[in-house]
Design a protein around this motif. Sequence first.
Motif, PDB file in Angstrom:
ATOM      1  N   ARG A   2      40.100  42.133 -64.136  1.00  0.00           N
ATOM      2  CA  ARG A   2      40.441  40.716 -64.095  1.00  0.00           C
ATOM      3  C   ARG A   2      41.860  40.472 -64.623  1.00  0.00           C
ATOM      4  O   ARG A   2      42.323  41.164 -65.523  1.00  0.00           O
ATOM      5  CB  ARG A   2      39.439  39.915 -64.938  1.00  0.00           C
ATOM      6  N   HIS A  18      47.455  41.727 -57.071  1.00  0.00           N
ATOM      7  CA  HIS A  18      46.240  41.778 -56.254  1.00  0.00           C
ATOM      8  C   HIS A  18      46.220  43.043 -55.406  1.00  0.00           C
ATOM      9  O   HIS A  18      45.189  43.731 -55.327  1.00  0.00           O
ATOM     10  CB  HIS A  18      46.144  40.542 -55.360  1.00  0.00           C
ATOM     11  N   THR A  23      42.056  41.495 -59.968  1.00  0.00           N
ATOM     12  CA  THR A  23      41.466  40.281 -59.409  1.00  0.00           C
ATOM     13  C   THR A  23      41.989  39.091 -60.197  1.00  0.00           C
ATOM     14  O   THR A  23      41.535  38.824 -61.315  1.00  0.00           O
ATOM     15  CB  THR A  23      39.931  40.324 -59.493  1.00  0.00           C
ATOM     16  N   THR A  24      42.969  38.405 -59.632  1.00  0.00           N
ATOM     17  CA  THR A  24      43.592  37.286 -60.338  1.00  0.00           C
ATOM     18  C   THR A  24      42.674  36.071 -60.282  1.00  0.00           C
ATOM     19  O   THR A  24      42.315  35.617 -59.201  1.00  0.00           O
ATOM     20  CB  THR A  24      44.963  36.952 -59.728  1.00  0.00           C
ATOM     21  N   GLU A  25      42.329  35.546 -61.435  1.00  0.00           N
ATOM     22  CA  GLU A  25      41.398  34.423 -61.509  1.00  0.00           C
ATOM     23  C   GLU A  25      42.124  33.083 -61.602  1.00  0.00           C
ATOM     24  O   GLU A  25      41.739  32.116 -60.946  1.00  0.00           O
ATOM     25  CB  GLU A  25      40.475  34.591 -62.715  1.00  0.00           C
ATOM     26  N   GLY A  51      40.220  32.904 -53.817  1.00  0.00           N
ATOM     27  CA  GLY A  51      39.572  32.923 -55.123  1.00  0.00           C
ATOM     28  C   GLY A  51      40.458  32.524 -56.275  1.00  0.00           C
ATOM     29  O   GLY A  51      39.987  32.431 -57.419  1.00  0.00           O
TER      30      GLY A  51
END
Length: 405
Positions: A2, A18, A23-25, A51
């Motif tokens: 994350r 990415h 996983t860039t939130e 996302g």
Amino acid sequence: MRSVELFAGGGGLALGTHLAGFTTEIVAEWDRWACDTLRENQEAGHPLVQGLDVREGDVREVDWSAVPEGVALVSGGPPCQPFSGGGKGRAADDPRDMFPATAEVIRTLRPRAFIVENVRGLTRSAFSDYYTYIQLRLAHPELVSREGETWAEHLARLQAEHTSVRSDLQYNVIPTLVNAANYGVPQQRWRVFLVGFRSDVDAEWSFPEPTHSAHALRRVQASGEYWERHKVRVKDRLHVEPLSKRLAEQPDAELRPWRTVRDAISDLPEPTVNGSRRFLNHVLQPGARSYPGHTGSYIDAPAKALKAGVHGVPGGENMLRNPDGSVRYFTVREAARLQTFPDRYRLHGPWGEAMRQLGNAVPVMLAQIVASSVHEHLALADLRANAAARRTLEAAAAADEQASA
């Protein structure tokens, strides 16, 4: 793994992280044009921005404490104007200096690593003390400044604390000055990267080695290989002296040639004011002119660094210079190619705003290279930690078995 991104701009660093496997939130960015770029690409279904939770506004106004624990990476490029050669160079006295805010987010999220990028001007001798302060501030994010304490006073306290044994949140920070052209980006873009790993992470990391060189470009141009590949007429070829055998066999002979503007845009059609049906943002912007200090980027070399423009619409060096000396502005798509953005990625806004986003961006390819290396070393650190834990358990089990026997 994350991640979250600060000062995301049009998304160059976020796209690169990415692609590297993070996983860039959340991405935080104050500029509405840049936020619209991120949202527009989300709506268009671009896979690299799906996302994302786009937070438009000041990063200091985001409630970072609400982010669940376990963030592996914080990345971002704090505004460069306080340190840019094109700005006033006010550093800590510039209200746009966001390094303290960056350290505060790191303090709150406690990521396993961070990637912070900025302009080469940060390394100028005039900023040497503040550059040291930034590194120590990032290395000890919990040692915040006290009320009424100047940054110089805080620096002295950080230096004292840095040389003592402490148990606070600490990061091992590696500063590196790099030229993006040495990593396959068709642009001479010098940038500082500050990469940090939390002190409990056994990363064994060093900055990735260059993959491209100016010497290799000279070699393929001197041999004629470059010109023949691009079918350039003899009269339009830059004169390059033949290399001696000794020079041709220099240690960097294994490196690939710097990529040029022609390498990046040769398959794009000549732009028109009506644009292109096939390529996004490929529209001719009239009005380019050459004048002293602003001569554009020669087509058969890496581009000069694209600029965001400190005063008004960016222009100046954001031009293509042809072999005959004529110039024109890069289209937004051409500039995006020079920053290694995907062709399916649309830059939102009029030419000036789109070029401003690109001028502020981290080249996607360079971001991916750095983030991939960080991702790889975090994964390797996990493997080492798991192996050590297994050995500890096996030793304990063996000791229990021996005791019971």
